[in-house]
Design a protein around this motif. Sequence first.
Motif, PDB file in Angstrom:
ATOM      1  N   ARG A 168     -35.038  31.400  25.243  1.00 12.56           N
ATOM      2  CA  ARG A 168     -34.111  31.151  24.127  1.00 12.56           C
ATOM      3  C   ARG A 168     -33.740  29.673  24.062  1.00 12.56           C
ATOM      4  NH1 ARG A 168     -28.783  30.645  24.013  1.00 12.56           N
ATOM      5  NH2 ARG A 168     -28.389  31.586  26.055  1.00 12.56           N
ATOM      6  N   ARG A 169     -33.460  29.090  25.224  1.00  6.46           N
ATOM      7  CA  ARG A 169     -33.092  27.673  25.263  1.00  6.46           C
ATOM      8  C   ARG A 169     -34.265  26.770  24.897  1.00  6.46           C
ATOM      9  NH1 ARG A 169     -28.975  27.328  30.480  1.00  6.46           N
ATOM     10  NH2 ARG A 169     -27.175  28.114  29.335  1.00  6.46           N
ATOM     11  N   ARG A 170     -35.485  27.131  25.344  1.00  5.05           N
ATOM     12  CA  ARG A 170     -36.669  26.344  24.977  1.00  5.05           C
ATOM     13  C   ARG A 170     -36.852  26.296  23.465  1.00  5.05           C
ATOM     14  NH1 ARG A 170     -39.193  29.023  29.145  1.00  5.05           N
ATOM     15  NH2 ARG A 170     -40.285  30.405  27.686  1.00  5.05           N
ATOM     16  N   HIS A 171     -36.474  27.375  22.799  1.00  2.00           N
ATOM     17  CA  HIS A 171     -36.593  27.445  21.348  1.00  2.00           C
ATOM     18  C   HIS A 171     -35.366  26.860  20.639  1.00  2.00           C
ATOM     19  CE1 HIS A 171     -39.858  30.181  22.369  1.00  2.00           C
ATOM     20  NE2 HIS A 171     -40.274  30.062  21.114  1.00  2.00           N
ATOM     21  N   GLY A 172     -34.407  26.379  21.424  1.00  4.78           N
ATOM     22  CA  GLY A 172     -33.220  25.759  20.843  1.00  4.78           C
ATOM     23  C   GLY A 172     -32.326  26.734  20.094  1.00  4.78           C
ATOM     24  N   LEU A 173     -32.289  27.988  20.547  1.00  5.10           N
ATOM     25  CA  LEU A 173     -31.512  29.012  19.856  1.00  5.10           C
ATOM     26  C   LEU A 173     -30.224  29.343  20.600  1.00  5.10           C
ATOM     27  CD1 LEU A 173     -34.359  31.551  18.966  1.00  5.10           C
ATOM     28  CD2 LEU A 173     -33.265  29.902  17.440  1.00  5.10           C
ATOM     29  N   GLY A 206     -33.480  38.548  32.760  1.00  2.00           N
ATOM     30  CA  GLY A 206     -32.416  37.810  32.088  1.00  2.00           C
ATOM     31  C   GLY A 206     -32.636  36.312  32.136  1.00  2.00           C
ATOM     32  N   GLN A 207     -33.063  35.814  33.283  1.00  2.05           N
ATOM     33  CA  GLN A 207     -33.337  34.380  33.424  1.00  2.05           C
ATOM     34  C   GLN A 207     -34.474  33.944  32.508  1.00  2.05           C
ATOM     35  OE1 GLN A 207     -34.144  33.789  37.594  1.00  2.05           O
ATOM     36  NE2 GLN A 207     -31.973  33.691  38.147  1.00  2.05           N
ATOM     37  N   ARG A 208     -35.546  34.757  32.435  1.00  3.86           N
ATOM     38  CA  ARG A 208     -36.689  34.410  31.587  1.00  3.86           C
ATOM     39  C   ARG A 208     -36.294  34.409  30.116  1.00  3.86           C
ATOM     40  NH1 ARG A 208     -40.330  38.567  34.844  1.00  3.86           N
ATOM     41  NH2 ARG A 208     -40.380  37.427  36.798  1.00  3.86           N
ATOM     42  N   LEU A 209     -35.511  35.401  29.715  1.00  3.85           N
ATOM     43  CA  LEU A 209     -35.062  35.472  28.331  1.00  3.85           C
ATOM     44  C   LEU A 209     -34.193  34.270  27.979  1.00  3.85           C
ATOM     45  CD1 LEU A 209     -34.857  37.018  25.657  1.00  3.85           C
ATOM     46  CD2 LEU A 209     -32.873  38.198  26.619  1.00  3.85           C
ATOM     47  N   LYS A 210     -33.264  33.942  28.854  1.00 12.69           N
ATOM     48  CA  LYS A 210     -32.364  32.812  28.600  1.00 12.69           C
ATOM     49  C   LYS A 210     -33.146  31.504  28.521  1.00 12.69           C
ATOM     50  CE  LYS A 210     -27.988  30.911  30.244  1.00 12.69           C
ATOM     51  NZ  LYS A 210     -26.918  31.089  31.255  1.00 12.69           N
ATOM     52  N   GLU A 232     -29.131  38.655  29.614  1.00  9.07           N
ATOM     53  CA  GLU A 232     -29.303  37.337  30.226  1.00  9.07           C
ATOM     54  C   GLU A 232     -28.534  37.211  31.541  1.00  9.07           C
ATOM     55  OE1 GLU A 232     -28.481  34.147  27.517  1.00  9.07           O
ATOM     56  OE2 GLU A 232     -30.333  34.478  26.380  1.00  9.07           O
ATOM     57  N   ARG A 233     -27.429  37.921  31.664  1.00 10.78           N
ATOM     58  CA  ARG A 233     -26.650  37.889  32.913  1.00 10.78           C
ATOM     59  C   ARG A 233     -27.163  38.893  33.946  1.00 10.78           C
ATOM     60  NH1 ARG A 233     -22.224  38.074  29.229  1.00 10.78           N
ATOM     61  NH2 ARG A 233     -21.751  40.160  29.990  1.00 10.78           N
TER      62      ARG A 233
END
Length: 199
Positions: A21-26, A14-18, A46-47
């Motif tokens: 996602r944030r690195r890609h600005g989504l 979940g942490q890696r996915l989040k 993500e949780r």
Amino acid sequence: MEIDHDTEIDRLLGQRLKAARRRHGLTLEALAERSGVSRAMISRIERGESSPTAPLLVRLGSGLGLSLSALLEDGPGAGPLARRDAQPVWRDPASGYLRRNVSPRGTGSGFEIVEVALPAGAEVHLTSASGAPALDQQIWVLDGRLDLTVEGARHDLAAGDCLQMHLRGPIIYRNPGSAPVRYAVILAAGSGAFPGHAA
């Protein structure tokens, strides 16, 4: 290092996915639209409240332009040699298939190797997110038989057989035998999908 499906692994995924996602600005909504996975499911993953299956991770990864390996890796690259006991291993909670990221990380190599063990009678259906780039990959059967359906075309592969494909659509991996089938997936790095899509 085999990864067991427990709350700690779910939390790390979940942490890696989040973070990706944030690195890609989504936003959650944007990733849901790109991947075809609901916002609620992405939020639960993500949780760390859900154990995502391989098909789900493939759709999320391709929605982010990442391979499944990138989502499952747990640290920076270690150089040109990847010892077997240090290769990340993950088991799909739905099918039981075991996936090992064989290739050394962080080398800038243009391809990736994944080893998969698919249990007897198991079946995995994978589909990339809509708009994901075509995946150039080869499937090399090491032991057993693999029934592979690629975009509607069925291939019965035996030990030693190797199939090359430019994957643009759904793929089904099925083990018709009474023992596990073991195969290698060799794919172009950065092409954004899983073994078998990288299954």
